[in-house]
Design a protein around this motif. Structure first.
Motif, mmCIF file in Angstrom:
data_model
loop_
_atom_site.group_PDB
_atom_site.id
_atom_site.type_symbol
_atom_site.label_atom_id
_atom_site.label_comp_id
_atom_site.label_asym_id
_atom_site.label_seq_id
_atom_site.Cartn_x
_atom_site.Cartn_y
_atom_site.Cartn_z
ATOM 1 N N ILE A 8 0.697 -1.211 0.042
ATOM 2 C CA ILE A 8 0.134 0.008 -0.127
ATOM 3 C C ILE A 8 0.910 1.283 0.001
ATOM 4 O O ILE A 8 0.678 2.142 -0.994
ATOM 5 N N LYS A 322 -10.381 9.360 5.058
ATOM 6 C CA LYS A 322 -11.476 8.273 4.750
ATOM 7 C C LYS A 322 -11.079 6.969 4.968
ATOM 8 O O LYS A 322 -11.533 5.819 5.442
ATOM 9 N N GLU A 323 -9.690 6.885 4.396
ATOM 10 C CA GLU A 323 -9.035 5.294 4.484
ATOM 11 C C GLU A 323 -9.109 4.932 5.773
ATOM 12 O O GLU A 323 -9.501 3.638 6.248
ATOM 13 N N VAL A 326 -12.365 3.811 7.130
ATOM 14 C CA VAL A 326 -12.886 2.423 6.503
ATOM 15 C C VAL A 326 -12.372 1.409 7.161
ATOM 16 O O VAL A 326 -12.740 0.411 7.629
ATOM 17 N N ARG A 327 -10.897 1.542 7.167
ATOM 18 C CA ARG A 327 -10.059 0.650 7.974
ATOM 19 C C ARG A 327 -10.471 0.305 9.310
ATOM 20 O O ARG A 327 -10.732 -1.021 9.883
ATOM 21 N N LYS A 328 -10.707 1.370 10.155
ATOM 22 C CA LYS A 328 -11.299 1.184 11.515
ATOM 23 C C LYS A 328 -12.603 0.392 11.572
ATOM 24 O O LYS A 328 -12.732 -0.796 12.235
ATOM 25 N N VAL A 329 -13.641 1.030 10.710
ATOM 26 C CA VAL A 329 -14.943 -0.020 10.745
ATOM 27 C C VAL A 329 -14.523 -1.427 10.126
ATOM 28 O O VAL A 329 -15.157 -2.318 10.850
ATOM 29 N N MET A 330 -13.426 -1.730 9.433
ATOM 30 C CA MET A 330 -13.274 -3.082 8.773
ATOM 31 C C MET A 330 -12.370 -3.801 10.088
ATOM 32 O O MET A 330 -11.937 -5.018 9.673
ATOM 33 N N ALA A 332 -9.757 -2.501 11.711
ATOM 34 C CA ALA A 332 -8.136 -2.244 12.160
ATOM 35 C C ALA A 332 -7.992 -1.539 13.423
ATOM 36 O O ALA A 332 -8.884 -0.648 13.916
ATOM 37 N N LEU A 337 -2.741 0.680 12.388
ATOM 38 C CA LEU A 337 -2.565 2.011 11.659
ATOM 39 C C LEU A 337 -1.448 2.868 11.813
ATOM 40 O O LEU A 337 -0.709 3.401 11.003
ATOM 41 N N GLN A 340 1.268 1.107 9.897
ATOM 42 C CA GLN A 340 0.883 1.364 8.618
ATOM 43 C C GLN A 340 1.515 2.859 8.056
ATOM 44 O O GLN A 340 2.414 2.899 7.134
ATOM 45 N N PRO A 411 -14.424 6.484 13.839
ATOM 46 C CA PRO A 411 -14.747 6.181 12.310
ATOM 47 C C PRO A 411 -15.947 6.906 11.754
ATOM 48 O O PRO A 411 -15.798 7.296 10.732
ATOM 49 N N LEU A 415 -15.687 9.299 8.674
ATOM 50 C CA LEU A 415 -16.207 8.940 7.111
ATOM 51 C C LEU A 415 -17.055 9.982 6.811
ATOM 52 O O LEU A 415 -17.423 10.360 5.686
#
Ligand SMILES: Nc1ncnc2c1ncn2[C@@H]1O[C@H](COP(=O)(O)OP(=O)(O)OP(=O)(O)O)[C@@H](O)[C@H]1O
Ligand SMILES: [Mg+2]
Lengths: 803, 221
Positions: A8, A322-323, A326-330, A332, A337, A340, A411, A415
């Motif tokens: 990424i 935004k990324e 989204v990652r948190k909701v998914m 992460a 993070l 990353q 998140p 978002l």
């Protein structure tokens, strides 16, 4: 997982190619510049560090009032050795006046060339100074008469790859030509010293050996550089405290006869190169002040490069809110993070580091040529390590901010895009831009001051003709003898107006000086005066402005007892300039006293560089046998004149290489340090501006992106393109103006400090600030206008839809 | 029982006044239900969904999810709970632009510590199930809205959640695309027994669900 981050990170990098490139390049430039400066500074600070037990080695120097002098009388060394048990070794080096260039010859191979930094040295030289032998035994080499030790470089030049031990070379100086036997060769790579000798001649020899042996005065002929090594464990302070009594014991009587108060002092060997700048230094030294300046520049460059990198990295990461959401909701969590973002900025900084190494490797040859060093990339592993640590830290810091800042949001908030226009982040970012520009503006201002001053000193009327004045040094006995023939033949060419010979010329450090007193004054009311010994036509050739009286003329026997002085000297003697001619001045030499009659007064001229004020100066008639400089005043075709003189030289002095210089160039050599420094400051100023512009550019594009929607809405509601452009420009220009306000007083201070080096200075006027302000604003404008205009003219419908 | 909301209140303070976003919400959801939440704009539908999804907090009341008391759980536990059991579908898809379809699907699995081989199998399975194998190496911008939402649903489903929360999943789609997504939801609900709560403005879409909840000014009506 790690692979995924890397992937990424890489993709992010590639997606915003221009942005990443700008970011990496900015940091790399800063790192590279910093690396070069660090290498330079470390190299300058490592002089004379290769000698064994170097902390115990000192040079003995003398002081009369506030004048310091690097050399001492001949008997001092032996005296110290005899009187002080703690003095382990002493050695003397003699850099005889007018022998700064020796003509070496290997008759066998018919190789012949001039070489500088050849010194007469006592046999103990290699006991004190550590050198590695290539051939022969260094410690015994100078013990016998007429022996020479060569540096490896010179040995190779004379003998090629052949072993030169016990071979004979001839060494020619103005007093004659003599054969010396090569007894040893030392390695001269990796040994930096304030001496950096090319060859060492034994003090016992056929040319000046006799003269050296006869030197037993403790007051006269302070020409011997004396070095000593103290025994391990002995106290330097204690030794130093005993020096005044010691010197009084031996020199007291003689010195009081001249009514001079002189003291001795010690200079630690390792400090000489950087910290000593006193009379009769054996070779030009470095300069600590400039090292401080360079270190400061290196530090600031690195700082602004790192700041820039962080600024750009964080600006970019906000677009990725935004990324993060989204990652948190998914699923992460904060840690992943953080890793990353850290990974990404580390990758970027690593790339910058690699690029900076490439840059340094590419520019190092040019840099080396410029600073006359042989630096290499990994010469100082410590420096390399530091750069790596700093790079890693930059990476971590610029990764930490987005990592912790962004991942701390809920998140839902991210978002919904609600974290835009975060106030503290904006202020921080703007503050960093102000800081970068403040540094750049300071550098621009200082550069302008330096440039104006350099321009000023090079164009100032010095009181003599500086250009088209050819100088030929007489370095051998025969050339001195052939002077008259040379002069007569030279003048046959119509391009050459006059010619003469003198012991010195303006811009050259004068070794001759003496104290004189005026009529009706006592010995104690003397005037200390430097003087030149010249032939007739000297005043005319140099085009000094003769205010009163006459020049020396051919066939005037009384000229030997005459003197021409400058205005300052006349004033100091208390003579009116128009009444000085015909008056006398007196000097005493031991028991004798002699008087000279003033036959002329010349207008003050700068006999030294503009670092110095004009001091009392006298010109006396030369005694024909002395070695000197031939000076020819050319008016007309320079090339033709030069060709003519070379032809004449080669017929009159066959086999002696034709060597010449110009007074203007020699005079300007006094500014070599300033020139070098100013060039370095200029270069690094451009780099600083470049990095600052990258920062500004990044911020402009970031903010343009951020305000896309706002701009779109304003446009739809009827705002004109010009209004929108102006609105955005204003924001940035305010930052730059704040930077200018912060930087101006700082730059003024540094500029003034630098100007203190000169006795003749420009004044820093407000116009300089005005010019700088305009220049900076213009640079900033050019940098950001493209982005701003692009964003203002973008199709509003499009930017609203993509939002 | 999958989840239970008892007397949930959520408010914000504005100018000294308390503005209620959710007011006394009671809701029981059994496993296998398909619920549609409806109501005018600003009535609190998204807020409710976020509370259920544990992305947002509430100020008063009790929330039990699979016998865990969400209101007493620590942030970290709550995150673990929704990570494991809940999948989200958004109106604006929220796919990561820098990742391919395949990588977007894989992303949630990375955070749930699945092994590489497992992840590959699960992603392949999803691609297969949603008929998007051919699109696996494309980036979101290269897909139509309907296809993007398809990926969004697949991503929500990939870790086998018990509950899918979808906030206007068809809001950005045309009627044919909407239809497809709704069919998919229905199939998932009926065949795989996934519980679905969706927010929608369309009566037609709401009809796919087994139960409709109406909100007005943060209150269930
Ligand atoms: N953080 C907040 N602060 C203040 N008010 C808020 C906040 N979040 C939501 N609201 C308000 O709560 C109300 C409900 O918002 P919500 O997003 O749940 O509505 P919605 O039913 O999803 O509407 P739509 O159908 O338009 O999506 C709105 O009036 C909104 O203004
Ligand atoms: Mg909503």
């Amino acid at each position: 997982m790690f692979k995924n981050y890397l992937k990424i990170a890489w993709r992010n990098l590639m997606k915003k190619k221009a942005f990443s490139l700008v970011n990496i390049f900015g940091l790399a430039t800063g790192l590279a510049a910093c690396m070069l400066l660090i290498l330079y500074v470390l190299d300058e600070t490592s002089y004379d560090s290769h000698h064994a037990e170097v902390e115990q080695i000192y040079r003995v120097a003398t002081q009369v009032e506030d004048k310091k002098w690097a050399a001492t009388p001949a008997p001092l060394a032996q005296g110290l050795k005899t009187d002080f048990p703690e003095v382990e070794t002493v050695t003397r080096i003699l850099n005889f006046p007018n022998t700064d260039n020796l003509l070496l010859e290997n008759t066998e191979k018919s190789r012949k060339f001039y070489v500088n930094k050849g010194y007469y040295a006592d046999s103990t030289f290699f006991e004190l100074f550590t050198y590695e032998s290539k051939y022969g035994n260094l410690s015994k080499a100078l013990a016998s008469p007429n022996t020479v030790v060569l540096s490896e470089t010179i040995a190779t030049k004379l003998f090629g790859s052949e072993n030169p031990l016990n071979k004979i070379i001839s060494v020619e100086i103005p007093f004659g030509k003599l054969d010396y036997t090569v007894k040893a060769v030392f390695k001269d790579t990796g040994t930096k010293s304030h001496l950096s000798p090319n060859l060492l001649l034994s003090m016992q020899n056929g040319d000046i050996g006799q003269w050296v042996m006869s030197q037993n005065s403790w007051a006269n002929n302070n020409l011997f550089h004396t070095y000593l090594k103290l025994q391990k464990g002995s106290s330097t302070a204690n030794f130093q405290s005993k020096l005044p009594a010691f010197f009084e014991r031996y020199a007291g009587e003689e010195l009081s006869a001249y009514s001079i108060k002189k003291t001795l002092f010690l200079q630690p060997l390792q400090d000489i190169y950087l910290k000593s700048d006193i009379g009769n230094e054996i070779a030009p030294n470095g300069n600590m002040t400039y090292l401080y300046i360079f270190s400061a520049i290196a530090f600031f460059l690195l700082l602004i490069a790192c700041v820039n990198f962080m600024n750009l990295s964080t600006a970019r990461s906000e677009k990725r809110a935004k990324e993060v959401g989204v990652r948190k909701v998914m699923g992460a969590n904060k840690d992943s993070l953080v890793y990353q973002f850290l990974g990404e900025s580390m990758l970027l900084s690593l790339l910058a580091l690699l690029l900076s190494i490439v840059i340094v490797a590419a520019v190092l040859p040019a840099f080396n040529a410029f600073v006359q060093k042989s630096l290499s990339l990994f010469l100082y592993p410590k420096a390399t390590l530091w750069i790596m640590v700093i790079t890693a830290m930059t990476g971590v810091l610029s990764g930490l901010y987005p990592a912790f800042y962004l991942s701390s949001f809920k998140p839902v908030t991210v978002l919904k895009g609600r974290i835009k226009n975060n106030l503290s982040a904006t202020i921080l970012r703007k503050g960093l831009v102000v800081f970068q520009f403040a540094v750049s503006v300071s550098l621009i201002l200082v550069s302008v001051v330096i440039w104006k001053q350099m321009d000023f000193i090079q164009n100032k009327d010095l009181g003599f003709k500086k250009e088209q004045q050819l100088v030929i040094p007489f370095r051998s006995e025969n050339t001195v003898k052939n002077y008259t023939a040379l002069k007569n033949e030279t003048l046959k060419n119509s391009n050459i107006v006059t010619a003469t010979v003198g012991s010195t010329y303006p811009g050259f450090e004068l070794v001759s000086d003496m104290s004189f007193y005026a009529e009706g004054k006592t010995k104690e009311e003397n005037v200390y005066m430097k003087f030149a010994q010249v032939d007739h036509d000297y005043i005319e050739t140099l085009e000094y402005n003769l205010l009163q009286g006459r020049d020396f003329s051919q066939g005037q026997d009384t000229d030997i007892e005459s003197i021409i002085i400058n205005e300052t000297a006349a004033k100091n003697f208390g003579y009116d300039i128009d009444k000085a001619v015909g008056r006398q001045i007196t000097y005493e030499f031991g028991e004798e006293s002699n008087s000279l009659t003033i036959i002329g007064v010349v207008k003050d001229f700068n006999h030294q560089s503009l670092h110095e004020t004009i001091s009392p100066y006298g010109i006396v008639k030369l005694d024909q046998s002395q070695p000197s400089y031939f000076i020819a005043n050319i008016n007309g075709d320079l090339d033709e004149a030069l060709a003519h003189i070379e032809g004449v030289w080669n017929t009159i002095n066959p086999k002696v290489p034709f060597e010449y210089s110009f007074i203007g160039d020699d005079f300007d050599k006094n500014y070599a340090t300033e020139k070098k420094t100013s060039t370095i400051v200029f270069i690094f100023m451009f780099i600083a501006i470049f990095i600052a512009c990258i920062g500004l550019f990044g911020l402009a594009s970031f903010s343009a992106e951020q305000r896309k929607k706002e701009v779109g809405i304003r446009r739809v509601l009827g705002a004109k393109i010009s209004e929108i452009t102006l609105m955005q420009l204003k924001d940035f220009l305010v930052l730059v103006i704040i930077a200018i306000l912060v930087a101006s007083p700082l730059a003024y201070y540094f500029g003034e400090t630098w100007l203190q080096n000169f006795s003749y200075q420009i004044s820093i006027s407000w116009s300089l600030f005005a010019i700088t302000t305009c220049a900076t604003l213009l640079i900033a404008l050019v940098t950001i206008s493209a982005q701003v205009i692009k964003s203002a003219t973008a199709n509003p419908v499009k930017s609203l839809r993509t939002e | 029982m999958l989840l239970q909301l008892n007397n949930i209140f959520k408010w914000v303070n504005s100018g000294g006044q308390r503005i209620f976003l959710l007011k006394d919400i009671n809701l029981d959801v059994e496993e296998g239900e398909f619920i549609s939440v409806m109501g005018p704009s600003g009535s609190g539908k998204s807020t409710l969904l976020n509370v259920i999804g544990m992305l947002d907090t509430f100020d008063e009341g009790e929330y039990n999810f699979l016998h865990e008391c969400v209101h007493t759980l620590k942030e970290k536990h709550r995150a673990n709970l929704y990570k494991e059991y809940i999948g989200f579908v958004f109106q604006s898809y929220h796919l990561l632009d820098d990742l391919t379809v395949q990588e977007n699907l894989e992303m949630p699995l990375l955070y749930k510590k699945f092994k590489g081989s497992e992840r590959k199998a699960m992603v392949a399975d999803m691609l297969d199930r949603f008929n998007i194998v051919g699109k696996k190496d494309l980036f979101p911008v290269q897909l139509s809205g309907g296809q993007q939402q398809l990926v969004g649903v697949a991503r929500a489903l990939i870790a086998n959640p018990k509950l899918i929360l979808a906030d206007e999943p068809t809001g950005n789609l045309n009627s044919q695309q909407s239809e497809e997504i709704m069919q998919l939801f229905k199939k998932l609900n009926e065949e795989d027994g996934v519980t679905i709560i969706q927010v929608t403005h369309s009566e037609k879409n709401a009809a796919y669900g087994s139960r409709i909840i109406n909100l007005l000014d943060g209150r269930k009506v």
